[in-house]
Structures are given as structure tokens and as C-alpha cells.
Design an enzyme around this catalytic site. Sequence first.
Site, PDB file in Angstrom:
ATOM      1  N   SER A 142       0.853  -1.178   0.000  1.00  0.00           N
ATOM      2  CA  SER A 142       0.000   0.000   0.000  1.00  0.00           C
ATOM      3  C   SER A 142       0.896   1.237   0.000  1.00  0.00           C
ATOM      4  O   SER A 142       1.758   1.378   0.863  1.00  0.00           O
ATOM      5  CB  SER A 142      -0.884  -0.050   1.263  1.00  0.00           C
ATOM      6  OG  SER A 142      -1.631   1.132   1.412  1.00  0.00           O
ATOM      7  N   LYS A 170      -2.990   5.126  -2.550  1.00  0.00           N
ATOM      8  CA  LYS A 170      -3.928   5.918  -1.764  1.00  0.00           C
ATOM      9  C   LYS A 170      -4.331   7.125  -2.599  1.00  0.00           C
ATOM     10  O   LYS A 170      -3.476   7.757  -3.250  1.00  0.00           O
ATOM     11  CB  LYS A 170      -3.261   6.376  -0.466  1.00  0.00           C
ATOM     12  CG  LYS A 170      -2.998   5.239   0.501  1.00  0.00           C
ATOM     13  CD  LYS A 170      -4.307   4.715   1.091  1.00  0.00           C
ATOM     14  CE  LYS A 170      -4.043   3.657   2.153  1.00  0.00           C
ATOM     15  NZ  LYS A 170      -5.295   3.190   2.770  1.00  0.00           N
ATOM     16  N   GLU A 220     -11.064   0.635  -3.456  1.00  0.00           N
ATOM     17  CA  GLU A 220     -11.338   0.338  -2.051  1.00  0.00           C
ATOM     18  C   GLU A 220     -11.986   1.529  -1.350  1.00  0.00           C
ATOM     19  O   GLU A 220     -11.496   2.656  -1.442  1.00  0.00           O
ATOM     20  CB  GLU A 220     -10.011  -0.034  -1.377  1.00  0.00           C
ATOM     21  CG  GLU A 220     -10.126  -0.445   0.079  1.00  0.00           C
ATOM     22  CD  GLU A 220      -8.805  -0.978   0.641  1.00  0.00           C
ATOM     23  OE1 GLU A 220      -7.928  -1.405  -0.151  1.00  0.00           O
ATOM     24  OE2 GLU A 220      -8.631  -0.952   1.866  1.00  0.00           O
ATOM     25  N   ASP A 245     -13.639  -1.755   3.109  1.00  0.00           N
ATOM     26  CA  ASP A 245     -12.728  -1.878   4.250  1.00  0.00           C
ATOM     27  C   ASP A 245     -13.474  -1.330   5.471  1.00  0.00           C
ATOM     28  O   ASP A 245     -14.134  -2.086   6.200  1.00  0.00           O
ATOM     29  CB  ASP A 245     -11.443  -1.093   3.920  1.00  0.00           C
ATOM     30  CG  ASP A 245     -10.450  -0.976   5.073  1.00  0.00           C
ATOM     31  OD1 ASP A 245     -10.772  -1.372   6.203  1.00  0.00           O
ATOM     32  OD2 ASP A 245      -9.323  -0.468   4.856  1.00  0.00           O
ATOM     33  N   LYS A 269      -9.699  -7.096   8.057  1.00  0.00           N
ATOM     34  CA  LYS A 269      -8.698  -6.732   9.068  1.00  0.00           C
ATOM     35  C   LYS A 269      -9.233  -7.230  10.404  1.00  0.00           C
ATOM     36  O   LYS A 269     -10.330  -6.811  10.818  1.00  0.00           O
ATOM     37  CB  LYS A 269      -8.519  -5.213   9.137  1.00  0.00           C
ATOM     38  CG  LYS A 269      -7.935  -4.590   7.884  1.00  0.00           C
ATOM     39  CD  LYS A 269      -7.851  -3.077   8.017  1.00  0.00           C
ATOM     40  CE  LYS A 269      -7.287  -2.446   6.757  1.00  0.00           C
ATOM     41  NZ  LYS A 269      -7.311  -0.967   6.828  1.00  0.00           N
TER      42      LYS A 269
END
Length: 376
Positions: A142, A170, A220, A245, A269
Site C-alpha cells: 500500500s 492511496k 477500495e 474496508d 482486518k
Amino acid sequence: MNHGPSVEVRSVDLREVALPLVRPFRTSFGEEREKRAILVRADCGEVQGWGECVASPEPRYSEEWLDGAWAVLAGYLGPSLLSGGPVSDPADVGRRLAWVRGHRMAKAAVESAILDAWLRSQDLSLSRWLGGVRDRVPCGVSVGIAATPEAMLEEIGGYLARGYRRVKLKIEPGRDVEVVRRIREALPDTPLSVDANAAYSLADAPVFEALDELGLVMIEQPLDHEDLADHARLQARLRTPLCLDESIRSAADARAAIELGACRVINIKPGRVGGPLEARRVHDAAMAAGIPVWIGGMLETGVGRAQNLALASLPGVTMPGDTSASDRYFDEDLTEPFVLESDGTMMVPSGPGLGVEPLEGRLSAVTVRAHTVSGP
Ligand code: OSB
Ligand code: MG
């Protein structure tokens, strides 16, 4: 009731650690220059177990934050765990802590620590106990927002040279389509995804329609963490799969998102969903629905990383995770470093429990606060 092996927790140690990051990590919600985490150690006499709480210093990614997690661990979760007698089934931990509303990241760290101790008492690895089917897993990376696309490309070049199998960029409003287009032009064949960390609304659909042309593996969490309906509307307008997420805090959320058509991929996660057991339930729900999942990351130290890699060995995890090597984050990790193989995979720990533990000298060097919750 399970009458198998049990562990009795005698005390719960909390340690806050601060590790410098090798480079600042910037997302749409802010920038981090160091990694701060709470490590939870469950002292069960013969065996010890470790867990890592992924709550960030400020409540930006979710409503949880480090000082809040510390307070709920010290004031409620630690004492509840100690007052309940031996733990014979790892699911007991979640049941014992269920009276506390929310605080999933704090609960996850406690569940992880007890599970680690319980597995060590039986010489069983976390991956095997979870039902893992792989001993190495493909890894992605990432990449934080940088001042220019060129700076991001230089960083990405280093990761691709090491073998990472997927690069996640990002994005934030104003640093999206142009940046991603430039990177796509330079890297026409690299599996690329983007992560907006909930920074957009449905009014920004044209941004995502432009990104839809760039051959991304997924987009995402484009929209608000509470808005599954708008994610479903956006997904209907795009070919690129949406991945959720922040929106997925439980297996129930996962089922709702899937039924609504709010996503076609889920990032799991364990901290965000309240622990490794709920993480496996999210995995199972997605797998039953034919939805691919992958294991995300929160810039964990080696303790949290070991758990993420064990989860990544589950059969429904069919996409590379944000399970990068220790050197992507730290000059020196808290555990023995996790290393990327040249084929872009990482070994799943095979020792008892997490298979790793903090190195004593390293842990004391980075500890900034400590507290022990003792028995009744
Ligand atoms: O949205 O996945 C995210 C890090 C901190 C908070 C949120 C996220 C991330 C990452 C980093 O993307 C993943 C990692 O390398 O651990
Ligand atoms: Mg994300």
C-alpha cells in the site's frame, strides 16, 4: 461446552510502543510518521500470549483511538477477562467481552493474546487452527499519497523490484484520476488498485467513472463508512469491483454489503471486526457468497503481521494482501523481521500460536507506557 485444553489468565500487561516508520504514510485522513500500538500480553502461567491493538493515535480511520483503547483495556476488558475463570474455548473470550459495546480493536488484541497462549499450550500454529491451506501467501503493498506521481512511481519501482504482486495507491479528492492515470501509463501491466479511505460521496461518481477506464483490480472504500446503499449505487455504475474496508465491522456487515451489491471484494482486518474469530466468520460469509477477500493491514508490528499472515492462508483469501515485509515499515521490527521472498510471497508462521514474539531488548527500547491489570 468444550472440555479441551484451557488457559487461565493471571494478568494482562499493556505496553504502548512507538516505532519510527521508514517513510511517512499519508492517506486521505492524515499522515503518520511513527507507528504507535498497544501490545497486550496475556500471562497464563506456563504460557504467554501476545496481541496487537491497531487503534491509531487519532480517531480518523474509525472511532477507536489509542488512548481510548488503552482506557477500555485497562478499565473493562482486562478485568472482565481476569474475573471469568479458565478459557477452554477461544470463542469464550468474545463472549466474556461482549457486554462492552464496540471497541473492536481493543477486543481483538485481547482475543489474539489469549488465542496465542491457548495455541502455544497445545503446540498448534494459528494458521493450522484457523484452517489455513497455504504455507506462503502472495503479498501486495500500500503506497501513501506523495507530493507528485513521480515520487510515488519511484517508491513503487523499489517495491516491484522486490517482487510485490499488487500495488495499492492511496487517493484523495484532487489527487486521484490524474495521478493514477500517470502511474498506469508508466506501469501498464502492474496489478493496481486504489484506496480512498471513505473520502468521496456519490456526487463524485465521475471520478470513479474515469478511474473505471484504468484497468484497476479494485477501488477500495470510495464512500462513507456507513453508506452501503450509495456503495451499491456506485458499484452498479462501474465495471471495476468495489472493495469495502471501513464499512465492514462484522460478518453481519459483510452479509448485508454482499446482499445489497455494495461490493464485489472485501478487505478483512481482524482489528476492525473485533478479532481473529470474527475475521474468520467474515471470510466464511464471503466465501459462501463467492466474494473474494484479502487481508488488509494497519502498519502492524511483527505481532499483528503474524496474525494477518495466518489469516491470509485461509482458502477464501484469493487476492494478495497488504501484508508487506517488515522493511516496508521499519528499520527494525519488534519481532524477527518478516521477509518477502523474491516471488512476492511471504512465509506463513508455522510455530506454535502466532509463531513469533517481541524481542525482549527491542520491546523495552520502544516501550513508552506500561500497565498491568492483575487478577481479582
Ligand atoms: O485503509 O487499508 C487502509 C493503513 C492504516 C490505516 C488504513 C489503511 C492502511 C493501509 C496500509 O492501507 C496497509 C499496510 O501496509 O499495513
Ligand atoms: Mg483501506
